[in-house]
Design a protein around this motif. Structure first.
Motif, PDB file in Angstrom:
ATOM      1  N   GLY A   1       0.781  -1.236   0.000  1.00  0.00           N
ATOM      2  CA  GLY A   1       0.000   0.000   0.000  1.00  0.00           C
ATOM      3  C   GLY A   1       0.811   1.284   0.000  1.00  0.00           C
ATOM      4  O   GLY A   1       0.248   2.350   0.176  1.00  0.00           O
ATOM      5  N   THR A   2       2.123   1.183  -0.161  1.00  0.00           N
ATOM      6  CA  THR A   2       2.959   2.387  -0.185  1.00  0.00           C
ATOM      7  C   THR A   2       3.905   2.324  -1.368  1.00  0.00           C
ATOM      8  O   THR A   2       4.136   1.262  -1.941  1.00  0.00           O
ATOM      9  CB  THR A   2       3.799   2.528   1.104  1.00  0.00           C
ATOM     10  OG1 THR A   2       4.697   1.417   1.188  1.00  0.00           O
ATOM     11  CG2 THR A   2       2.937   2.589   2.333  1.00  0.00           C
ATOM     12  N   THR A   3       4.455   3.460  -1.690  1.00  0.00           N
ATOM     13  CA  THR A   3       5.482   3.494  -2.723  1.00  0.00           C
ATOM     14  C   THR A   3       6.779   3.954  -2.080  1.00  0.00           C
ATOM     15  O   THR A   3       6.783   4.745  -1.136  1.00  0.00           O
ATOM     16  CB  THR A   3       5.107   4.476  -3.856  1.00  0.00           C
ATOM     17  OG1 THR A   3       4.899   5.764  -3.273  1.00  0.00           O
ATOM     18  CG2 THR A   3       3.857   4.026  -4.576  1.00  0.00           C
ATOM     19  N   ALA A   4       7.861   3.423  -2.549  1.00  0.00           N
ATOM     20  CA  ALA A   4       9.200   3.795  -2.101  1.00  0.00           C
ATOM     21  C   ALA A   4       9.418   3.529  -0.601  1.00  0.00           C
ATOM     22  O   ALA A   4      10.080   4.285   0.082  1.00  0.00           O
ATOM     23  CB  ALA A   4       9.505   5.247  -2.442  1.00  0.00           C
ATOM     24  N   ARG A   5       8.831   2.433  -0.096  1.00  0.00           N
ATOM     25  CA  ARG A   5       9.093   1.992   1.280  1.00  0.00           C
ATOM     26  C   ARG A   5       9.363   0.493   1.217  1.00  0.00           C
ATOM     27  O   ARG A   5       8.588  -0.257   0.638  1.00  0.00           O
ATOM     28  CB  ARG A   5       7.918   2.284   2.193  1.00  0.00           C
ATOM     29  CG  ARG A   5       8.234   1.955   3.651  1.00  0.00           C
ATOM     30  CD  ARG A   5       7.131   2.345   4.578  1.00  0.00           C
ATOM     31  NE  ARG A   5       7.015   3.795   4.645  1.00  0.00           N
ATOM     32  CZ  ARG A   5       5.973   4.414   5.193  1.00  0.00           C
ATOM     33  NH1 ARG A   5       4.975   3.721   5.687  1.00  0.00           N
ATOM     34  NH2 ARG A   5       5.928   5.726   5.229  1.00  0.00           N
TER      35      ARG A   5
END
Length: 158
Positions: free
Chosen positions: A29-33
């Motif tokens: 559900g996140t980007t760049a993590r």
């Protein structure tokens, strides 16, 4: 004189971590993590700004699939999660220190002197200073505060 730290971009850090045996898992559900795992320890990093990298979830040993927080209670260090708290063994502390050192090297972050001596706890909860970490309003009243009477100082012999 201290050696200059080589800062890495987010992509360079991910490549370095992969090349050095870290398991990388994209955070749902996140980007760049990204969650990192090695030596039964884990942490999370994320992209910072244009192309920087920062630690999102600080390193901890994995206890029942959850990243633990290292708590020092003076007589013993513990690994605390939202569901449990277990005593930290020497093996836990060694793997956590090794994981943290490699993570910082991979991200191009400096290692401070006190961190290089051993594992640094995220929280210090000594039994002698119970409730000291709470706001003043939330602390239980001390006996002399309950009485509401100021104790006069005794005078010494003249």
């Amino acid at each position: 004189m201290a050696a200059k730290i080589e800062e890495r971009t987010y992509e360079e850090a991910l490549n370095w971590l992969r090349d050095h045996g870290f398991d990388l898992t994209e955070a749902p559900g996140t980007t760049a993590r990204v969650f990192l795992k090695k030596y039964s320890c884990s942490a999370a990093i994320q992209k910072n700004g244009d192309d920087g990298v920062k630690i999102f979830a600080y390193p901890g040993c994995l206890i029942s699939g959850e990243i633990s927080k290292l708590v020092n209670k003076g007589y013993q260090q513990f690994l605390k999660t939202s569901k449990t708290e277990v005593p930290a063994t020497a093996d836990h502390l060694k793997s956590l220190q090794q994981f943290t050192e490699e993570l910082k090297e991979g991200l191009g972050l400096p290692t401070l002197y006190n961190e290089s001596l051993g594992t640094v706890s995220e929280s210090y909860r000594y039994d002698r200073i119970e409730n000291r970490d709470k706001p003043v309003a939330d602390r239980p009243k001390r006996p002399w505060e309950k009485a509401g009477v100021a104790v006069a100082a005794k005078k010494g012999r003249a």
